[in-house]
Design a protein around this motif. Structure first.
Motif, short mmCIF file in Angstrom:
data_model
loop_
_atom_site.label_atom_id
_atom_site.label_comp_id
_atom_site.label_asym_id
_atom_site.label_seq_id
_atom_site.Cartn_x
_atom_site.Cartn_y
_atom_site.Cartn_z
N ALA A 282 -6.83 -2.61 7.93
CA ALA A 282 -5.53 -2.32 8.55
C ALA A 282 -4.56 -1.71 7.53
O ALA A 282 -3.88 -0.72 7.82
CB ALA A 282 -4.94 -3.58 9.16
N LEU A 283 -4.50 -2.29 6.35
CA LEU A 283 -3.60 -1.75 5.33
C LEU A 283 -4.02 -0.36 4.90
O LEU A 283 -3.18 0.54 4.74
CB LEU A 283 -3.52 -2.68 4.12
N ASN A 284 -5.32 -0.13 4.75
CA ASN A 284 -5.78 1.21 4.39
C ASN A 284 -5.45 2.22 5.48
O ASN A 284 -5.11 3.36 5.17
CB ASN A 284 -7.27 1.20 4.06
N ALA A 285 -5.51 1.81 6.73
CA ALA A 285 -5.14 2.71 7.83
C ALA A 285 -3.65 3.08 7.74
O ALA A 285 -3.28 4.24 7.94
CB ALA A 285 -5.45 2.08 9.18
N LEU A 286 -2.81 2.10 7.42
CA LEU A 286 -1.38 2.36 7.27
C LEU A 286 -1.10 3.26 6.08
O LEU A 286 -0.21 4.12 6.13
CB LEU A 286 -0.61 1.05 7.13
N ILE A 287 -1.85 3.09 5.01
CA ILE A 287 -1.69 3.94 3.83
C ILE A 287 -2.09 5.38 4.18
O ILE A 287 -1.37 6.33 3.88
CB ILE A 287 -2.52 3.41 2.65
N GLU A 288 -3.23 5.53 4.85
CA GLU A 288 -3.75 6.86 5.17
C GLU A 288 -2.87 7.62 6.15
O GLU A 288 -2.69 8.83 6.02
CB GLU A 288 -5.17 6.74 5.73
N ASN A 289 -2.29 6.91 7.14
CA ASN A 289 -1.48 7.64 8.13
C ASN A 289 -0.01 7.78 7.71
O ASN A 289 0.78 8.37 8.42
CB ASN A 289 -1.60 7.02 9.52
N GLY A 290 0.35 7.25 6.56
CA GLY A 290 1.69 7.44 6.02
C GLY A 290 2.71 6.37 6.38
O GLY A 290 3.81 6.35 5.83
N GLU A 291 2.37 5.48 7.30
CA GLU A 291 3.33 4.45 7.71
C GLU A 291 3.66 3.48 6.59
O GLU A 291 4.77 2.96 6.53
CB GLU A 291 2.80 3.69 8.92
N TYR A 292 2.72 3.21 5.71
CA TYR A 292 2.97 2.32 4.58
C TYR A 292 4.01 2.92 3.63
O TYR A 292 4.91 2.23 3.14
CB TYR A 292 1.66 2.05 3.83
N GLY A 293 3.90 4.21 3.38
CA GLY A 293 4.77 4.85 2.41
C GLY A 293 6.18 5.16 2.88
O GLY A 293 7.08 5.33 2.07
N GLU A 294 6.39 5.23 4.19
CA GLU A 294 7.71 5.58 4.71
C GLU A 294 8.82 4.64 4.25
O GLU A 294 9.84 5.10 3.72
CB GLU A 294 7.68 5.66 6.24
N PRO A 295 8.68 3.31 4.42
CA PRO A 295 9.76 2.44 3.97
C PRO A 295 9.93 2.45 2.45
O PRO A 295 11.04 2.28 1.95
CB PRO A 295 9.38 1.05 4.46
N LEU A 296 8.83 2.67 1.73
CA LEU A 296 8.94 2.76 0.27
C LEU A 296 9.74 3.99 -0.12
O LEU A 296 10.62 3.93 -0.98
CB LEU A 296 7.55 2.81 -0.36
N ALA A 297 9.43 5.12 0.52
CA ALA A 297 10.13 6.37 0.21
C ALA A 297 11.60 6.28 0.58
O ALA A 297 12.46 6.80 -0.14
CB ALA A 297 9.46 7.53 0.94
N ASP A 298 11.91 5.60 1.69
CA ASP A 298 13.30 5.44 2.11
C ASP A 298 14.13 4.74 1.04
O ASP A 298 15.34 4.96 0.95
CB ASP A 298 13.39 4.64 3.40
N ARG A 299 13.48 3.92 0.24
CA ARG A 299 14.19 3.14 -0.78
C ARG A 299 13.91 3.66 -2.20
O ARG A 299 14.28 3.03 -3.17
CB ARG A 299 13.78 1.67 -0.67
N GLY A 300 13.20 4.78 -2.29
CA GLY A 300 12.89 5.34 -3.60
C GLY A 300 11.86 4.55 -4.37
O GLY A 300 11.82 4.60 -5.60
N LEU A 301 11.00 3.83 -3.66
CA LEU A 301 10.02 2.97 -4.31
C LEU A 301 8.59 3.46 -4.18
O LEU A 301 7.65 2.71 -4.47
CB LEU A 301 10.12 1.55 -3.71
#
Length: 51
Positions: A17-36
């Motif tokens: 599940a986590l790898n799927a979120l990483i691959e489709n970009g959903e994992y990175g969105e909140p990180l990018a919103d905060r510069g992380l």
């Protein structure tokens, strides 16, 4: 995240599940919103403890 190591199914499901979120970009969105985004992981993996 810690899960019971005697039952691999939950940890395998969480990893997939986590790898799927990483691959489709959903994992990175909140990180990018905060510069992380530089602190994010690029893939989930299982590390089994000896105990």
């Amino acid at each position: 995240m810690a899960v019971n190591s005697t039952e691999p199914a939950p940890s395998d499901a969480i990893t997939k599940a986590l790898n799927a979120l990483i691959e489709n970009g959903e994992y990175g969105e909140p990180l990018a919103d905060r510069g992380l985004q530089d602190g994010g992981v690029t893939a989930a993996r299982i590390i089994r403890s000896a105990s």
